[in-house]
Design a protein around this motif. Sequence first.
Motif, PDB file in Angstrom:
ATOM      1  N   ALA A 478     104.041  52.566  98.662  1.00  0.00           N
ATOM      2  CA  ALA A 478     105.487  52.336  98.807  1.00  0.00           C
ATOM      3  C   ALA A 478     106.151  52.137  97.448  1.00  0.00           C
ATOM      4  N   GLU A 479     105.525  51.342  96.587  1.00  0.00           N
ATOM      5  CA  GLU A 479     106.116  51.090  95.266  1.00  0.00           C
ATOM      6  C   GLU A 479     106.143  52.357  94.416  1.00  0.00           C
ATOM      7  N   GLN A 480     105.090  53.186  94.486  1.00  0.00           N
ATOM      8  CA  GLN A 480     105.100  54.428  93.716  1.00  0.00           C
ATOM      9  C   GLN A 480     106.139  55.402  94.239  1.00  0.00           C
ATOM     10  N   SER A 481     106.508  55.254  95.494  1.00  0.00           N
ATOM     11  CA  SER A 481     107.534  56.124  96.070  1.00  0.00           C
ATOM     12  C   SER A 481     108.937  55.616  95.772  1.00  0.00           C
ATOM     13  N   GLY A 482     109.035  54.443  95.129  1.00  0.00           N
ATOM     14  CA  GLY A 482     110.342  53.865  94.839  1.00  0.00           C
ATOM     15  C   GLY A 482     110.819  52.913  95.910  1.00  0.00           C
ATOM     16  N   GLY A 483     109.906  52.502  96.795  1.00  0.00           N
ATOM     17  CA  GLY A 483     110.280  51.585  97.861  1.00  0.00           C
ATOM     18  C   GLY A 483     109.441  50.324  97.813  1.00  0.00           C
ATOM     19  N   THR A 484     109.227  49.708  98.976  1.00  0.00           N
ATOM     20  CA  THR A 484     108.424  48.486  99.027  1.00  0.00           C
ATOM     21  C   THR A 484     107.970  48.242 100.464  1.00  0.00           C
ATOM     22  N   LEU A 485     107.151  47.214 100.641  1.00  0.00           N
ATOM     23  CA  LEU A 485     106.652  46.839 101.963  1.00  0.00           C
ATOM     24  C   LEU A 485     106.946  45.377 102.203  1.00  0.00           C
ATOM     25  N   PHE A 486     107.546  45.058 103.361  1.00  0.00           N
ATOM     26  CA  PHE A 486     107.797  43.681 103.761  1.00  0.00           C
ATOM     27  C   PHE A 486     107.046  43.386 105.057  1.00  0.00           C
ATOM     28  N   LEU A 487     106.560  42.155 105.177  1.00  0.00           N
ATOM     29  CA  LEU A 487     105.917  41.713 106.413  1.00  0.00           C
ATOM     30  C   LEU A 487     106.713  40.562 107.012  1.00  0.00           C
ATOM     31  N   LYS A 488     106.909  40.619 108.328  1.00  0.00           N
ATOM     32  CA  LYS A 488     107.568  39.528 109.051  1.00  0.00           C
ATOM     33  C   LYS A 488     106.672  39.133 110.219  1.00  0.00           C
ATOM     34  N   SER A 489     106.408  37.839 110.364  1.00  0.00           N
ATOM     35  CA  SER A 489     105.504  37.418 111.420  1.00  0.00           C
ATOM     36  C   SER A 489     105.658  35.940 111.709  1.00  0.00           C
ATOM     37  N   LYS A 490     105.375  35.573 112.973  1.00  0.00           N
ATOM     38  CA  LYS A 490     105.298  34.175 113.392  1.00  0.00           C
ATOM     39  C   LYS A 490     104.146  34.046 114.375  1.00  0.00           C
TER      40      LYS A 490
END
Length: 640
Positions: A478-490
Amino acid sequence: MERTERFEASKSSEGRFRLLIEAITDYAIYMLDPDGTITSWNAGAKRFKGYDESEILGENFARFYTLKDREAGLPQRALDAARRDGRFESEGWRVRKDGSRFWALAIVDPIRDSSGRLIGFAKITRDLTERRKAENTLRESQEQFRLLVQGVTDYAIYMLSAKGYVSSWNLGAERIKGYAPEEIIGQHFSRFYTDEDQKAGLPQTALETATRAGRFEKEGWRVRKDGTQFFAHVIIDAIYNADGSLLGFAKITRDITERTNAARALEEAREALLQSQKMEAIGHLTGGIAHDFNNLLMAIQGSLELLQRRLPEDDPKVARLIDNALQGARRGAALTQRMLAFARRQELKLEPIDVGQVVQQMTNLLQSSLGPSVRIETNFPRGLPQAFADANQLELALLNLAINGRDAMPNGGTITIAAATQADAPGLKEGHYLCVSVTDTGTGMDEETLHRAMEPFFTTKGVGKGTGLGLPMVHGMAEQSGGTLFLKSKPGHGTSAELYLPVAPQETISEALDATAHTLHTDKKLSILTVDDDPLVALNTSALLEELGHTVFSAPSALHALDILRREKKIDLMITDQLMPNMTGSELASRIRAENEQMPIILATGYAELAPGEGQGLPRLAKPFSQRELAEAIARAIGP
């Protein structure tokens, strides 16, 4: 005769007694008549009070009292009390001849004759000034110590009875534990311990240890009045009476929660730094291994392609074997791409892609990978823009996230893959992004697990069930593509992995459409210089080019390539490896472009990370490449 002897003996005894009294210097011993007039005076009285016998006999003893005591009638009350009670004893200030005062213990006894008639008083005075001074000093010291202990606010300092009941309470104890003195004095100190520690008998163990060893020291969680917990350093000292019996305990407690948290944060930062250094080293190692592996795959894949085309068509068994070997080589190339994704060094082929179409094409793969207990749902609204990413890497990322979701649903559940546009994304530069989410209905993660989820090698799946590299690989892509990854959890509410990818610029979409409509090829027969320090790759590349009809010059290093270019004036194109000893491919390209700006140059590498400024403007060919990919790269480099 006998009577005379008894008289003489009595007279002699009285004389010796008088001599004894007069010789005593530590006590003032003197006689008073019934009115308080002094009738005798010993050496001790002279030393204490400063009067000679000739000065004081016939004077009233009241002169030894302070003016305040005389005005209050204290001298007469002393005589009256001795006459009435048979004895009077008191302590108080007395006055010497020079006017100075001393603290005295005074005893007044009445003297009566044989008929019971009062004939006077015997008075004994002792100078207790030094003792009183010592007692005052001790008292002041004790008071100062009490005030000191009471005034300390950083430590809870208090006393316990022998059975553990609170008997004193300072300001520090009130501040740290929240109880006012009247709320806690008389209560058992075990209420400061957690329920678990109370059930384990830790309070009693602490007192028993202090009694046996004289001291108990430990760190642990304690409970305030409001129920909150703090981490404490505790010392309990046993206190004994003069006879050796246990009087109680002195307890000192310090709140070290902040210090403990700071130490923990420092340790976590140190571990993170070590992990970062370790991962950087592993990344370099992985990238280097992948580079060498790509070269091997390049030789294997290219040779198999050439062999496949040269086989007779009537030998299907050999054809199947070669086709099988080619599939193995391509799987090896995919594995190499995963290694480079982990190291964030893979050569991504960024292009406009329809994410909905990618997901649709891999639905069967997803369903077979996730199993029958998992239901897959998709939600892709119409009109979604195309993402700018590597299609193969996106497939791997979605498969990885979906498998993580399956593992979080041991009893089955639903995985939803969806996409939506996002104007901006946190932590990314301004622009338009496509948010591709993979959401499960599994067990979810607590904050600590969520915080560590993208750490390399961190996994909650158990031994043999996960490597802890899946999420780091997705994040790297994701970072090499110019983006990122987020995680959301409970906990209990599942997990959502949100993959942010840049929306493809319109010009790249147009270029992609043109490339799809027109297959790139060239009929020109060219003189091509290949530069590679690996002889297997060099031989393979030369064979592929020669089969395409080109004339090939092969150089094992950048210096050899320069010699060939000086010797052969009609080189139409150069294809060079990047990582070579002494001079890299991008450095070689810069040397050549300095003399010939029009020379078409292709940079062939399976290792994406270049130093800033290296290889700018050079078309790249990712290793391992097929003959078709090689032909298309040449066509793009030389133009129509």
